[in-house]
Design an enzyme around this catalytic site. Structure first.
Site, PDB file in Angstrom:
ATOM      1  N   CYS A 105      48.971 -28.735  17.079  1.00 22.00           N
ATOM      2  CA  CYS A 105      48.300 -29.363  18.075  1.00 22.00           C
ATOM      3  C   CYS A 105      46.953 -28.461  18.920  1.00 22.00           C
ATOM      4  O   CYS A 105      46.825 -27.479  18.075  1.00 22.00           O
ATOM      5  CB  CYS A 105      48.878 -30.088  19.178  1.00 22.00           C
ATOM      6  SG  CYS A 105      49.790 -28.784  20.127  1.00 22.00           S
TER       7      CYS A 105
ATOM      8  N   ARG B 118      52.467 -31.450  22.545  1.00 23.13           N
ATOM      9  CA  ARG B 118      52.705 -31.987  21.549  1.00 23.13           C
ATOM     10  C   ARG B 118      53.499 -31.250  20.265  1.00 23.13           C
ATOM     11  O   ARG B 118      54.506 -31.464  19.816  1.00 23.13           O
ATOM     12  CB  ARG B 118      51.616 -32.680  20.882  1.00 23.13           C
ATOM     13  CG  ARG B 118      50.864 -33.864  21.822  1.00 23.13           C
ATOM     14  CD  ARG B 118      49.497 -34.483  21.170  1.00 23.13           C
ATOM     15  NE  ARG B 118      48.752 -33.209  21.487  1.00 23.13           N
ATOM     16  CZ  ARG B 118      47.324 -33.304  21.092  1.00 23.13           C
ATOM     17  NH1 ARG B 118      46.976 -34.346  20.106  1.00 23.13           N
ATOM     18  NH2 ARG B 118      46.448 -32.318  21.262  1.00 23.13           N
TER      19      ARG B 118
ATOM     20  N   ASP C  44      46.810 -37.091  23.054  1.00 16.37           N
ATOM     21  CA  ASP C  44      46.926 -35.722  23.861  1.00 16.37           C
ATOM     22  C   ASP C  44      47.425 -36.169  25.239  1.00 16.37           C
ATOM     23  O   ASP C  44      46.716 -36.878  26.096  1.00 16.37           O
ATOM     24  CB  ASP C  44      45.712 -35.118  23.995  1.00 16.37           C
ATOM     25  CG  ASP C  44      45.869 -33.589  24.807  1.00 16.37           C
ATOM     26  OD1 ASP C  44      46.879 -33.428  25.150  1.00 16.37           O
ATOM     27  OD2 ASP C  44      44.709 -32.908  24.466  1.00 16.37           O
TER      28      ASP C  44
HETATM   29  P1  4NP Z   1      48.679 -29.932  23.326  1.00 14.75           P
HETATM   30  O1  4NP Z   1      47.784 -30.430  24.759  1.00 14.75           O
HETATM   31  O2  4NP Z   1      47.408 -29.769  22.353  1.00 14.75           O
HETATM   32  O3  4NP Z   1      49.348 -31.134  23.078  1.00 14.75           O
HETATM   33  O4  4NP Z   1      49.404 -28.636  23.460  1.00 14.75           O
HETATM   34  C1  4NP Z   1      47.046 -29.674  25.304  1.00 14.75           C
HETATM   35  C2  4NP Z   1      47.256 -28.592  26.067  1.00 14.75           C
HETATM   36  C3  4NP Z   1      46.508 -27.955  26.750  1.00 14.75           C
HETATM   37  C4  4NP Z   1      44.980 -28.216  26.736  1.00 14.75           C
HETATM   38  C5  4NP Z   1      44.583 -29.324  26.067  1.00 14.75           C
HETATM   39  C6  4NP Z   1      45.621 -29.930  25.543  1.00 14.75           C
HETATM   40  N1  4NP Z   1      44.083 -27.418  27.505  1.00 14.75           N
HETATM   41  O5  4NP Z   1      43.029 -28.072  27.335  1.00 14.75           O
HETATM   42  O6  4NP Z   1      44.388 -26.392  28.021  1.00 14.75           O
END
Ligand code: 4NP
Length: 156
Positions: A7, A13, A121
Site C-alpha cells: 500500500c 492496509r 485508504d
Molecule cells: P496505508 O495508509 O497506505 O494503508 O498504510 C496510509 C498511511 C499513511 C499515510 C497515507 C496512507 N500517510 O500519508 O502518512
C-alpha cells in the site's frame, strides 16, 4: 511461494493483508510480507486502528514494522498485490521488465464480484473505515488463499 502486499504507508492496509493472508496459509509453503511505496513510516508499527481491528478478529499484526518497497522485492517475491490503483501504478513504473510486471496485480481483482475495485485508504478516516478495509481484505484474502492452494496443487 512468496507473496508481498503493498500500500502507500505500510501501516494501515498492507499490514492487514499481510496478517490476514498469513493466517490462511501453511507457513512451511508460503511466505507473506508487506511494504509501502512511500517512505513515511519506515520502522513504525502498524496504525493502532489496524492493530485494533485485526485483534478484534484474532489476528496479531502488532509486531510488524513498516518498510518501503525496494526494486529487489521483484526478485524476492512471486506475487505482488497493490491495494489501490495508485500503488499499482507506482509499482508498474518501478518494474524493470516483463517478468517484474507479470508479478503485479491489483489486490481487489482477486475478488471480481466485490463492488470495490480498490481498498479505500482508511488513514484519514475513522474506525468504520478500518472495519471496511478489514472486511474487503479478509474476503479477498480468502479467495487469494484458495487460488494459491489450487495453483500449487496443479503444479505438482
Ligand atoms: P496505508 O495508509 O497506505 O494503508 O498504510 C496510509 C498511511 C499513511 C499515510 C497515507 C496512507 N500517510 O500519508 O502518512
Amino acid at each position: 511461494m512468496k507473496i508481498l502486499m503493498v500500500c502507500l504507508g505500510n501501516i494501515c492496509r498492507s499490514p492487514l493483508a499481510h496478517g490476514i493472508l498469513e493466517s490462511k496459509l501453511d507457513p512451511s509453503r508460503f511466505t507473506v510480507d508487506s511494504a509501502g511505496t512511500a517512505n513515511y513510516h519506515i520502522g513504525e508499527p502498524p496504525d493502532e486502528r489496524s492493530i485494533k481491528v485485526a485483534s478484534e478478529n484474532k489476528i496479531d499484526i502488532s509486531q510488524q514494522r513498516g518498510r518501503q518497497f525496494v526494486i529487489s522485492d521483484f526478485d524476492k517475491f512471486d506475487q505482488i498485490y497493490a491495494m489501490d490503483r495508485a500503488n499499482f501504478k507506482d509499482l508498474k513504473q518501478m518494474a524493470r521488465n516483463e517478468k517484474d510486471l507479470s508479478k503485479l496485480s491489483l489486490f481487489m481483482d482477486s475478488h471480481p464480484d466485490s463492488p470495490f475495485q480498490e481498498v479505500p485508504d482508511p488513514y484519514y478516516g475513522d474506525m468504520s473505515d478500518f472495519e471496511l478495509a478489514f472486511d474487503l481484505i479478509e474476503s479477498t484474502c480468502e479467495r487469494i488463499a484458495r487460488n494459491l492452494y489450487s495453483f500449487i496443487e496443479n503444479r505438482k
